[in-house]
Design a protein around this motif. Structure first.
Motif, short mmCIF file in Angstrom:
data_model
loop_
_atom_site.label_atom_id
_atom_site.label_comp_id
_atom_site.label_asym_id
_atom_site.label_seq_id
_atom_site.Cartn_x
_atom_site.Cartn_y
_atom_site.Cartn_z
N LEU A 192 -26.13 9.22 -7.58
CA LEU A 192 -27.52 9.14 -7.10
C LEU A 192 -27.62 8.84 -5.60
N PRO A 193 -26.81 7.91 -5.05
CA PRO A 193 -26.91 7.68 -3.60
C PRO A 193 -26.59 8.93 -2.79
N LEU A 194 -25.62 9.72 -3.24
CA LEU A 194 -25.27 10.95 -2.53
C LEU A 194 -26.37 12.00 -2.68
N ALA A 195 -26.93 12.08 -3.89
CA ALA A 195 -28.02 13.03 -4.11
C ALA A 195 -29.22 12.69 -3.23
N LYS A 196 -29.47 11.41 -3.05
CA LYS A 196 -30.57 10.99 -2.17
C LYS A 196 -30.24 11.29 -0.71
N GLU A 197 -29.03 10.97 -0.30
CA GLU A 197 -28.63 11.18 1.10
C GLU A 197 -28.70 12.65 1.48
N TYR A 198 -28.23 13.53 0.57
CA TYR A 198 -28.20 14.95 0.86
C TYR A 198 -29.43 15.69 0.31
N ARG A 199 -30.36 14.92 -0.27
CA ARG A 199 -31.65 15.43 -0.73
C ARG A 199 -31.51 16.56 -1.75
N ASN A 227 -32.59 17.27 -4.96
CA ASN A 227 -33.58 16.79 -5.93
C ASN A 227 -33.25 17.20 -7.36
N ALA A 228 -32.57 18.32 -7.52
CA ALA A 228 -32.22 18.77 -8.87
C ALA A 228 -31.29 17.77 -9.55
N ILE A 229 -30.36 17.20 -8.81
CA ILE A 229 -29.45 16.20 -9.37
C ILE A 229 -30.22 14.93 -9.70
N ILE A 230 -31.11 14.53 -8.82
CA ILE A 230 -31.90 13.32 -9.06
C ILE A 230 -32.71 13.44 -10.34
N LYS A 231 -33.34 14.59 -10.53
CA LYS A 231 -34.14 14.83 -11.73
C LYS A 231 -33.27 14.89 -12.98
N GLU A 232 -32.07 15.47 -12.85
CA GLU A 232 -31.16 15.54 -13.98
C GLU A 232 -30.72 14.14 -14.41
N CYS A 233 -30.46 13.28 -13.44
CA CYS A 233 -30.09 11.90 -13.74
C CYS A 233 -31.24 11.16 -14.41
N LEU A 240 -23.72 25.00 -1.12
CA LEU A 240 -24.21 23.68 -0.72
C LEU A 240 -25.52 23.80 0.04
N ALA A 241 -25.64 24.80 0.89
CA ALA A 241 -26.87 24.99 1.67
C ALA A 241 -28.05 25.34 0.78
N CYS A 242 -27.81 26.06 -0.30
CA CYS A 242 -28.89 26.38 -1.25
C CYS A 242 -29.36 25.14 -1.99
N ALA A 243 -28.44 24.23 -2.27
CA ALA A 243 -28.77 23.04 -3.06
C ALA A 243 -29.36 21.92 -2.22
N SER A 244 -28.99 21.86 -0.95
CA SER A 244 -29.33 20.71 -0.13
C SER A 244 -29.85 21.11 1.25
N PRO A 245 -31.06 20.68 1.62
CA PRO A 245 -31.56 20.97 2.97
C PRO A 245 -30.73 20.28 4.05
N VAL A 246 -30.06 19.18 3.69
CA VAL A 246 -29.20 18.49 4.66
C VAL A 246 -27.98 19.34 4.97
N ASP A 261 -15.01 15.38 8.31
CA ASP A 261 -14.61 14.06 7.84
C ASP A 261 -15.84 13.28 7.38
N LEU A 262 -15.74 12.63 6.22
CA LEU A 262 -16.85 11.84 5.68
C LEU A 262 -16.40 10.38 5.54
N PRO A 263 -16.38 9.64 6.62
CA PRO A 263 -15.98 8.24 6.53
C PRO A 263 -16.99 7.42 5.75
N GLY A 264 -16.49 6.48 5.00
CA GLY A 264 -17.38 5.60 4.23
C GLY A 264 -17.73 6.13 2.86
N LYS A 265 -17.41 7.38 2.59
CA LYS A 265 -17.68 7.96 1.27
C LYS A 265 -16.50 7.68 0.33
#
Length: 209
Positions: free
Chosen positions: A94-101, A103-109, A37-43, A61-65
């Motif tokens: 896409l909202p999760l890809a944006k939140e966790y930055r 970019n590879a997922i965003i481009k794939e979409c 996860l750390a390799c994929a996301s700077p967040v 815990d991830l409330p609201g997800k």
């Protein structure tokens, strides 16, 4: 909910010696691997390496997800199972890809949506109505504006303004557009209508001159 009452996510189960973090989403544990996860996301990288409370936690815990959306998002990072993309799935991840930055997922979409637009251009009109085509283009246009997808924006904008306003004015995606994006779209449509009228006038003048 007490910890011992939590359900285990069968797509991302605990694997001692491999998994080292569990996310709790809608009462279910989703086990995964910090390093990936750390390799994929700077967040995630900051979450696990800087002095945040999550650095030392075994569960987060991830409330609201939404559980299903989060699992699909993780499948894009860790292909533990095949995930088939479609318009609805992309809308979830896409909202999760944006939140966790991620970019590879965003481009794939974006790449999938561009290919789907191309595919739909070759589908017979009887299979996809004009209203259906404008609805999908509007969905893509909304995604392009919301997630800064420049290639998708250029492609959809050039196609969408040619549709009648009534074909998409009641769409949920039109309602989600910012006022700026609505104005951009409507101004281009008005400009296109003006050009069409001018060409017809010029043609009529040549015919009767």
């Amino acid at each position: 909910m007490a910890t011992d009452e939590l359900q285990e996510e069968n797509k991302f189960p605990e694997d001692p010696g491999v998994t080292d973090i569990a996310f709790v989403v809608e009462g279910k544990r989703v086990h995964t691997i910090k390093a990936i996860l750390a390799c994929a996301s700077p967040v995630f990288k900051s979450m696990f390496n800087l002095d945040f409370k999550e650095k030392y936690a075994s569960e987060i815990d991830l409330p609201g997800k939404k559980h299903d959306a989060f699992v699909k998002f993780l499948k894009c990072i860790i292909p533990i199972d095949y995930l088939e993309l479609d318009g609805n799935t992309i809308g979830e991840i896409l909202p999760l890809a944006k939140e966790y930055r991620v970019n590879a997922i965003i481009k794939e979409c974006e790449a999938w949506l561009l290919k789907e637009i191309e595919r739909r251009e070759f589908v017979k009109n009887m299979e996809i109505s004009r209203e259906g085509k404008s609805e999908f283009l509007l969905r893509c246009y909304y995604y392009s504006c919301e997630y800064n997808l420049t290639k998708l924006h250029d492609r959809t904008f050039k196609k969408l303004f040619k549709f009648q306003f009534n074909s998409y004015k009641d769409s949920e995606f039109y309602a989600l557009l910012s006022d700026k994006n609505k104005i951009e779209l409507l101004e281009k449509r008005v400009s296109n209508l003006d050009d069409t009228i001018s060409r017809k006038r010029d043609t009529s003048h040549l015919m009767y001159s």
